[in-house]
Write an enzyme that holds these catalytic residues in place. Structure first.
Site, PDB file in Angstrom:
ATOM      1  N   SER A 219       0.922  -1.140   0.148  1.00  0.00           N
ATOM      2  CA  SER A 219       0.105   0.154   0.115  1.00  0.00           C
ATOM      3  C   SER A 219       0.617   1.248   0.178  1.00  0.00           C
ATOM      4  O   SER A 219       1.891   1.118   0.549  1.00  0.00           O
ATOM      5  CB  SER A 219      -0.846  -0.004   1.176  1.00  0.00           C
ATOM      6  OG  SER A 219      -1.543   1.211   1.349  1.00  0.00           O
TER       7      SER A 219
ATOM      8  N   TYR B 143      -2.019  -1.084  10.315  1.00  0.00           N
ATOM      9  CA  TYR B 143      -2.165  -1.165   9.062  1.00  0.00           C
ATOM     10  C   TYR B 143      -1.043  -0.787   8.142  1.00  0.00           C
ATOM     11  O   TYR B 143      -0.522  -1.518   7.573  1.00  0.00           O
ATOM     12  CB  TYR B 143      -3.551  -0.927   8.374  1.00  0.00           C
ATOM     13  CG  TYR B 143      -3.821  -1.040   6.851  1.00  0.00           C
ATOM     14  CD1 TYR B 143      -3.832  -2.446   6.478  1.00  0.00           C
ATOM     15  CD2 TYR B 143      -3.378   0.025   6.006  1.00  0.00           C
ATOM     16  CE1 TYR B 143      -4.037  -2.570   5.008  1.00  0.00           C
ATOM     17  CE2 TYR B 143      -3.499  -0.530   4.626  1.00  0.00           C
ATOM     18  CZ  TYR B 143      -3.954  -1.511   4.025  1.00  0.00           C
ATOM     19  OH  TYR B 143      -4.068  -1.969   2.915  1.00  0.00           O
TER      20      TYR B 143
HETATM   21  N1  LIG Z   1      -8.669  -0.853  -1.424  1.00  0.00           N
HETATM   22  C1  LIG Z   1      -7.960  -0.096  -1.271  1.00  0.00           C
HETATM   23  O1  LIG Z   1      -7.880   1.112  -1.106  1.00  0.00           O
HETATM   24  C2  LIG Z   1      -6.372  -0.711  -0.961  1.00  0.00           C
HETATM   25  C3  LIG Z   1      -5.331   0.400  -0.710  1.00  0.00           C
HETATM   26  C4  LIG Z   1      -3.864  -0.096  -0.467  1.00  0.00           C
HETATM   27  C5  LIG Z   1      -3.746  -1.380  -0.428  1.00  0.00           C
HETATM   28  N2  LIG Z   1      -4.869  -2.289  -0.523  1.00  0.00           N
HETATM   29  C6  LIG Z   1      -4.432  -3.913  -0.488  1.00  0.00           C
HETATM   30  O2  LIG Z   1      -5.177  -4.394  -1.437  1.00  0.00           O
HETATM   31  C7  LIG Z   1      -5.199  -5.927  -1.321  1.00  0.00           C
HETATM   32  C8  LIG Z   1      -6.473  -6.178  -1.665  1.00  0.00           C
HETATM   33  O3  LIG Z   1      -7.585  -5.501  -0.993  1.00  0.00           O
HETATM   34  P1  LIG Z   1      -8.808  -5.068  -1.327  1.00  0.00           P
HETATM   35  O4  LIG Z   1      -8.930  -3.590  -1.228  1.00  0.00           O
HETATM   36  O5  LIG Z   1      -9.291  -5.662  -2.620  1.00  0.00           O
HETATM   37  O6  LIG Z   1      -9.979  -5.671  -0.151  1.00  0.00           O
HETATM   38  P2  LIG Z   1     -10.876  -7.088  -0.226  1.00  0.00           P
HETATM   39  O7  LIG Z   1     -11.970  -6.628  -1.014  1.00  0.00           O
HETATM   40  O8  LIG Z   1     -11.366  -6.811   1.295  1.00  0.00           O
HETATM   41  O9  LIG Z   1      -9.926  -8.232  -0.347  1.00  0.00           O
HETATM   42  C9  LIG Z   1      -9.155  -8.674   0.528  1.00  0.00           C
HETATM   43  C10 LIG Z   1      -8.924 -10.142   0.108  1.00  0.00           C
HETATM   44  O10 LIG Z   1      -8.054 -10.785   1.166  1.00  0.00           O
HETATM   45  C11 LIG Z   1      -8.563 -12.113   1.544  1.00  0.00           C
HETATM   46  N3  LIG Z   1      -8.202 -12.347   3.005  1.00  0.00           N
HETATM   47  C12 LIG Z   1      -8.498 -11.507   4.107  1.00  0.00           C
HETATM   48  N4  LIG Z   1      -7.895 -12.301   4.798  1.00  0.00           N
HETATM   49  C13 LIG Z   1      -7.652 -13.147   4.753  1.00  0.00           C
HETATM   50  C14 LIG Z   1      -7.162 -14.367   5.301  1.00  0.00           C
HETATM   51  N5  LIG Z   1      -6.856 -14.534   6.738  1.00  0.00           N
HETATM   52  N6  LIG Z   1      -6.710 -15.690   4.481  1.00  0.00           N
HETATM   53  C15 LIG Z   1      -7.072 -15.842   3.269  1.00  0.00           C
HETATM   54  N7  LIG Z   1      -7.253 -14.511   2.488  1.00  0.00           N
HETATM   55  C16 LIG Z   1      -7.930 -13.496   3.219  1.00  0.00           C
HETATM   56  C17 LIG Z   1     -10.178 -11.677   1.417  1.00  0.00           C
HETATM   57  O11 LIG Z   1     -10.852 -12.675   1.185  1.00  0.00           O
HETATM   58  P3  LIG Z   1     -11.769 -13.619   2.405  1.00  0.00           P
HETATM   59  O12 LIG Z   1     -12.304 -12.806   3.255  1.00  0.00           O
HETATM   60  O13 LIG Z   1     -12.848 -14.412   1.774  1.00  0.00           O
HETATM   61  O14 LIG Z   1     -10.505 -14.393   3.158  1.00  0.00           O
HETATM   62  C18 LIG Z   1     -10.143 -11.056   0.071  1.00  0.00           C
HETATM   63  O15 LIG Z   1     -10.233 -11.913  -1.077  1.00  0.00           O
HETATM   64  C19 LIG Z   1      -4.851  -5.920   0.282  1.00  0.00           C
HETATM   65  O16 LIG Z   1      -3.573  -6.270   0.578  1.00  0.00           O
HETATM   66  C20 LIG Z   1      -4.928  -4.475   0.757  1.00  0.00           C
HETATM   67  O17 LIG Z   1      -4.143  -4.022   1.898  1.00  0.00           O
HETATM   68  C21 LIG Z   1      -6.209  -2.026  -0.773  1.00  0.00           C
END
Ligand SMILES: NC(=O)c1ccc[n+]([C@@H]2O[C@H](COP(=O)([O-])OP(=O)(O)OC[C@H]3O[C@@H](n4cnc5c(N)ncnc54)[C@H](OP(=O)(O)O)[C@@H]3O)[C@@H](O)[C@H]2O)c1
Length: 240
Positions: free
Chosen positions: A133, A146
């Site tokens: 991130s 985080y």
């Molecule tokens: N959205 C943003 O603005 C943003 C910004 C910077 C970085 N990111 C990063 O982007 C990545 C994806 O996030 P997203 O925004 O797409 O959010 P999201 O829709 O909540 O996706 C998170 C994913 O991680 C999985 N996950 C969470 N805990 C897990 C566990 N214990 N074991 C296996 N899988 C797990 C979730 O699946 P399940 O819940 O089904 O397990 C889901 O598929 C993350 O690393 C996040 O930190 C996002």
């Protein structure tokens, strides 16, 4: 033969969108996460060549065993994407939330990352992608644990990149630093801006994979924001 990619955390958001982009570009994809029903929906939508596996990376020994099982059954695997993470700290400073962030974003991710590096090094080729991130560049009051968890991953990847070079290991290491992406993770976040769609983020991540980049900001304009965040003097930064 089709290239095989494993995505850890592919049931929603960026991981799900990336699973589709890779699949549509000819990869055989193994999508993993805790919510199996979401993965099954994705598999039904995408058709042949997208397989799913339930995995909870907070349980490091179980998730390592699953990763090894997938890799040994589907050789050769060339790409492992470590995208799974949790946020959720903005609402407060509860230790239980912070512990979950450390368990999943740091402990769970590092266990798989460490194994993937050794596996690809021994195999003689492979590509690891982490989804960190922009918050990795400096701590912030909205989400101290985080941001620190993402700094850990970004620093770990930097260290692995240096190590790979020294060891002459043929392992490509790409760290993705997204700004805001429109997923469940930022739902209701009032201070969000420059929000990219998951599809746009996934396409840019795919571009970075193809180009074997060391790190990229997603979307690209976040490079400028990261530079500013790093450059601000401490006193000024703490007043934001
Ligand atoms: N959205 C943003 O603005 C943003 C910004 C910077 C970085 N990111 C990063 O982007 C990545 C994806 O996030 P997203 O925004 O797409 O959010 P999201 O829709 O909540 O996706 C998170 C994913 O991680 C999985 N996950 C969470 N805990 C897990 C566990 N214990 N074991 C296996 N899988 C797990 C979730 O699946 P399940 O819940 O089904 O397990 C889901 O598929 C993350 O690393 C996040 O930190 C996002």
């Amino acid at each position: 033969m089709k290239q095989t990619a494993i995505i850890i955390g592919a049931s929603s958001g960026i991981g799900r969108a990336l699973a589709k982009v890779l699949h549509q570009n000819g990869y055989r994809v193994i999508a993993t996460a805790r919510r199996l029903e979401r993965l099954q929906e994705l598999a039904a939508e995408q058709g042949e060549g997208l397989l799913v596996k339930k995995m909870d990376i907070a349980d490091t020994s179980a998730s390592l065993a699953i990763l090894k099982e997938i890799v040994s059954g589907l050789q050769p695997v060339e790409l492992i994407v470590l995208n799974a993470a949790v946020g959720g700290e903005s609402s407060g400073m509860a230790w239980e939330t912070q512990k979950e962030i450390i368990d999943i974003n740091v402990r769970g991710t590092t266990a798989l990352l460490n194994w993937a590096y050794s596996y690809f090094k021994k195999k003689g080729s492979g590509h690891i992608v982490t989804v960190s991130s922009v918050t990795a560049v400096r701590g912030n009051r909205y989400s101290p644990a985080y941001a620190a968890s993402k700094a850990f991953i970004t620093h770990f990847m930097q260290g692995l990149r240096q190590r790979a070079r020294k060891e002459k290991a043929q392992v490509t290491l790409t760290d993705i630093l997204p700004g805001f992406v429109d997923t469940a993770m930022i739902a209701g976040r009032k201070q969000a801006f420059w929000i990219a769609s998951p599809g746009k983020a996934a396409r840019q991540i795919y571009g970075a994979i193809k180009k074997k980049k060391s790190f990229v900001y997603v979307s690209k304009r976040w490079r400028l924001a990261a530079w500013l965040i790093k450059a601000l003097p401490e006193g000024l930064y703490n007043r934001l």
